[in-house]
Structures are given as structure tokens and as C-alpha cells.
Design an enzyme around this catalytic site. Sequence first.
Site, PDB file in Angstrom:
ATOM      1  N   LYS A 142       1.062   4.035  -2.923  1.00 27.91           N
ATOM      2  CA  LYS A 142       0.630   5.413  -2.644  1.00 27.91           C
ATOM      3  C   LYS A 142       1.742   6.422  -2.916  1.00 27.91           C
ATOM      4  O   LYS A 142       1.484   7.542  -3.340  1.00 27.91           O
ATOM      5  CB  LYS A 142       0.142   5.523  -1.189  1.00 27.91           C
ATOM      6  CG  LYS A 142      -1.204   4.846  -0.944  1.00 27.91           C
ATOM      7  CD  LYS A 142      -2.263   5.365  -1.912  1.00 27.91           C
ATOM      8  CE  LYS A 142      -3.672   5.117  -1.447  1.00 27.91           C
ATOM      9  NZ  LYS A 142      -4.669   5.507  -2.473  1.00 27.91           N
TER      10      LYS A 142
ATOM     11  N   TYR B 193       0.837  -1.214   0.000  1.00 33.82           N
ATOM     12  CA  TYR B 193       0.000   0.000   0.000  1.00 33.82           C
ATOM     13  C   TYR B 193       0.873   1.266   0.000  1.00 33.82           C
ATOM     14  O   TYR B 193       0.649   2.202  -0.785  1.00 33.82           O
ATOM     15  CB  TYR B 193      -0.906  -0.054   1.233  1.00 33.82           C
ATOM     16  CG  TYR B 193      -1.796   1.113   1.453  1.00 33.82           C
ATOM     17  CD1 TYR B 193      -2.997   1.240   0.751  1.00 33.82           C
ATOM     18  CD2 TYR B 193      -1.484   2.099   2.387  1.00 33.82           C
ATOM     19  CE1 TYR B 193      -3.842   2.317   0.977  1.00 33.82           C
ATOM     20  CE2 TYR B 193      -2.317   3.171   2.622  1.00 33.82           C
ATOM     21  CZ  TYR B 193      -3.487   3.276   1.915  1.00 33.82           C
ATOM     22  OH  TYR B 193      -4.324   4.333   2.137  1.00 33.82           O
TER      23      TYR B 193
END
Length: 255
Positions: free
Chosen positions: A169, A165
Site C-alpha cells: 500500500k 499489505y
Amino acid sequence: MTIRFDNQVAIVTGAGNGLGKSHALELARLGARVVVNDFGGARDGSGGSSEAAEQVVAQIQAAGGEAIANGADVSNPEQVDAMVKQAMETWGRVDVLINNAGILRDKSFAKMTQDDWDKVVAVHLTGSQICSHAVWPIMREQGYGRIVMTTSTSGLYGNFGQANYGAAKMAVAGLMNTLCIEGEKYDIKVNCIAPTAATRMTEDLMPAPVLAMLEPKEITPAVLFLASQQAPTHRIVLAGAGCYAMVRLMESEGV
Ligand code: ADP
């Protein structure tokens, strides 16, 4: 806030729940016609139905607004093209794209499978690229566009269990940087937000009393500022408390 979206068309991905839902409802209240996208399914990205998106559309229509539901998986280019086509056939333009759809597959790096990595990168990074790419020629042709990417402090600083993640991001912010440069000539502005809010994604990450103070509607004004005509030139990453501070300042200065 005096920001308005009259005569504008907005696409909000992952808008069946949480932050995306809050952004879609507020965009509609401020005059936008909204494509409410949500693939549905579980927090890890499994399953899928457009039911949540349809409920948000019903809520917008009940309040007198205009919206259509869409169940595209943002990581599927054909489905995203069909979503953008649906917007163009219905309303003829796309002014705003909010790349908000997201999933989590948190695990320590040692335990993270290739599938955990691939799925998270596919939705957050490739999904943001696919959706931005699909609206890009339309925004260039219009000579106007606003894209808001959702990044995360997990990408900026790292977070245990979020190698997939956090990396995705961080890369979303990298994508923003080049789109800012390439979009400038066409008045396409691209910014990022790194929100902290109580959503399905964060429900077991923070204690309940903390989450109670972090409602999605507290973040939405900062996102809509970045989606508006008044958006800053480019390359803004608003993170965590910065979102709240910005909204308070905008309120006090009547923006
Ligand atoms: P947050 O509001 O913090 O982003 P939520 O889990 O409440 O977290 O909302 C994320 C939304 O993104 C969910 O409604 C989920 O169904 C949606 N979503 C997840 N994966 C996709 C995808 N591939 N395409 C479209 N929407 C997706």
C-alpha cells in the site's frame, strides 16, 4: 453532491463487495457507465468467479443505469487488457479507474510465507500498476483521466501482521507520485485514498459497534470527488478520519 459523471466510463476493480461495490453503484447513479470488475473468491485471494460483479451489474441495471460485469484478475495483464478492450468496444472511452481490488494474508513477519508476500503485492501493487498501465494510453489520447488508488494507514504507519499489505500500500502511493508527474500534461489526475470502512476485509479487525459506524457509503463521496472533474491537482492521500471530515465539509459547502 453536485458531482456528475454523465457520458463518462468508469472501471472499478474489486467492485463485487464492500467499498468497490459502493463506488460502482454511486458512479452509476451519478451518470457513469461502469465496468464492475471482481475476480471473486475468498478474502485471501483463493477461488474466483464473476458472480458478485454480475449481481452488482443487475442492481445498477434495475435502477436504470448502464454497467457490464468483468471477472478479470487485476494481477493478470492479459485479463486486464481484455477488460479494458471490453470497455472500449462497448463505450469507446475510459475516464475513471478506481483501483480498489484487494486481498489480505495477515501474519506476523516471522510466519509470513513468500507466497503470502507475493500474492498480496501482486494484487495491491502490481494490480494497480497493471490496471493503470492498461488505461494510460487511452487517457493520454483522450486528454482526460482520473485514477484513484487505494492505499492504507497500514502502509503509512505500519500494522502488526501486515508487512506484505502495508509495504504494497505504501508503494501504491509511490506509484501515484510518478503517475501524477507523467499524467499532468494530459489532464490525468491520480490520487490515493486510505479508507476505513466495514467490509469483508475488516470484519474481524475491529469491534462490531465500531464497524457499524463505518459503512462503505460514507467513504464513497470522498473517492468520487477524487474521481471527478473537480479532483485536486494531484498527490492527495486522504486517510482514515480525513475521508469522513472531507465528506462532511463538502456537504456543508454544497460541493
Ligand atoms: P474492501 O471493500 O475493503 O476492499 P472486500 O473484500 O469487501 O474489501 O472487497 C475487495 C474485493 O476485491 C472483493 O470483492 C474481492 O473479490 C476483490 N478482489 C480480490 N482480489 C482480486 C483480484 N485479483 N482481481 C479482481 N478483484 C479482486
